[in-house]
Design a protein around this motif. Structure first.
Motif, short mmCIF file in Angstrom:
data_model
loop_
_atom_site.label_atom_id
_atom_site.label_comp_id
_atom_site.label_asym_id
_atom_site.label_seq_id
_atom_site.Cartn_x
_atom_site.Cartn_y
_atom_site.Cartn_z
N THR A 31 0.82 -1.22 0.00
CA THR A 31 0.00 0.00 0.00
C THR A 31 0.85 1.27 0.00
OG1 THR A 31 -0.15 0.06 2.43
CG2 THR A 31 -1.83 -1.21 1.25
N SER A 32 2.13 1.15 -0.34
CA SER A 32 3.00 2.32 -0.27
C SER A 32 2.60 3.41 -1.26
CB SER A 32 4.46 1.92 -0.48
OG SER A 32 4.64 1.26 -1.72
N SER A 88 0.00 5.47 0.35
CA SER A 88 0.63 6.30 1.37
C SER A 88 1.33 7.49 0.75
CB SER A 88 1.63 5.45 2.17
OG SER A 88 2.33 6.23 3.10
N TYR A 117 -2.37 7.77 2.87
CA TYR A 117 -3.14 6.73 3.54
C TYR A 117 -2.34 6.07 4.65
CZ TYR A 117 -5.31 2.23 4.47
OH TYR A 117 -5.87 1.14 5.10
N ARG A 118 -2.92 6.04 5.84
CA ARG A 118 -2.40 5.30 6.98
C ARG A 118 -3.60 4.68 7.70
NH1 ARG A 118 1.43 7.22 4.85
NH2 ARG A 118 3.40 8.00 5.68
#
Length: 344
Positions: A303-304, A307, A312-313
């Protein structure tokens, strides 16, 4: 922002409505006359637009004056004919895109799925460079991929489009997703033990984390024409999770083993029979290549990119999410109420 949601009466859609309202957005939800508004009736300030994805006039009216369209409505069942899936997932998306373009809506966030790129093999920490498979696992995967490509191809200087691919969305208020179906099979004793010598890992995405990703993407200037995987901070061991779910809800864990040869034969026979439209339209198959893949193939996602491009976190960790899920199940009356009405 002024937001229009399709699929707002569904599980993830309801949580996205909550996320938008929490942020201070004005929310309009496209609903059909027979939609179960349920939770939405208790959310302050939500406006309802009557119509469906096949009604171009209703879609144009619903898109009037909005800053972003979140498109979640889809046929997500594991049964149905090609026409049913294509009409809802592809033609419906085309209709909504046309309405958004006609009303000069500047942003369009499509909720897709990693299923669009699954090929039946293991996928370890896969990122967005993975391509679409030559052969799809089922009609859901095929039509989500087709709709995703249409949305991304519509990106322009006038309309910023992107696709969010949450993996295995789970959490409170889910009545029809993978987790209620899993619990139903545990309660029925119909889930065989398909675990092998090596663990099977999966990325999952808690409902609030998935909703947050959609909202953050709608605010970013870096997402145009791109698809993004989103998931919880850590993956899970699928069969360890199944054992834990069984323990939490006082159910017997799977113990019945099935030989690989028999299993392959059952899958082949079921998929052959479910090519008959009359059968495919009415009920899910007892077993499928897609379902088998979810239980026996690792599918974890990087999902980097999410991010990097829209910050996104995950805001809810796995243990907190599980505690909230268990509390909600007890609140609604227990496992019996959770699985009531689940088609399996």
């Amino acid at each position: 922002m002024r937001a229009l949601l399709t699929g707002g009466s569904g599980f993830l859609g309801g949580h996205l409505v909550d996320e938008c309202v929490r942020r201070g957005d004005r929310v309009r939800v496209l609903v059909r006359p027979n939609s179960d508004l349920g939770h939405l009736r208790d959310v302050p300030g939500v406006e309802f637009a009557l119509g469906d994805l096949g009604d171009s006039a209703a879609l144009r009216a619903a898109c009037q004056g909005v800053d972003v369209v979140y498109h979640l409505a889809a046929r997500v069942q594991d049964f149905g004919t090609r026409r049913q899936f294509w009409t809802t997932n592809v033609t419906g998306t085309e209709n909504l895109l046309a309405a958004a373009q006609g009303r000069a809506v500047p942003r369009f966030v499509y909720v897709s799925s990693p299923s669009a790129v699954m090929n039946g093999e293991h996928q370890f920490d896969t990122d967005e460079r993975v391509g679409y498979p030559e052969t799809f696992l089922n009609l859901y995967s095929e039509t989500k991929a087709a709709a995703e490509q249409i949305v991304l191809g519509a990106n322009s200087s006038q309309l910023t489009t992107c696709a969010i691919r949450p993996r295995g969305v789970w959490g409170p208020r889910d009545r029809t997703g993978f987790l209620p179906r899993l619990v139903a099979r545990l309660a029925q004793g119909s889930l065989p033990d398909l675990s092998g010598p090596e663990p099977v890992y999966a990325s999952l995405c808690y409902c609030r984390n998935a909703a947050l990703a959609c909202r953050l993407a709608a605010e970013s200037d870096r997402v145009g024409g791109r698809a993004y995987f989103v998931a919880d901070a850590t993956g899970v061991d699928v069969w360890a999770l199944i054992d834990r779910i069984a323990e939490l809800f006082a159910l017997a864990p799977p113990s019945r083993r099935v030989s690989p040869v028999l299993l392959a034969g059952m899958v082949g026979l079921a998929e052959l029979l479910w090519r008959v439209p009359l059968l495919a339209a009415r009920r899910p198959p007892p077993i499928s290549r897609y379902g088998l893949t979810l239980l026996t193939r690792t599918s974890t996602y990087d999902t980097s990119a999410a991010s990097r491009d829209f910050g996104y976190r995950p805001v809810v960790d796995f243990e907190s999410g599980l505690a909230q899920l268990v509390a909600w199940v007890h609140e609604i009356g227990g496992v019996g109420e959770l699985v009531r009405g689940v088609r399996r």
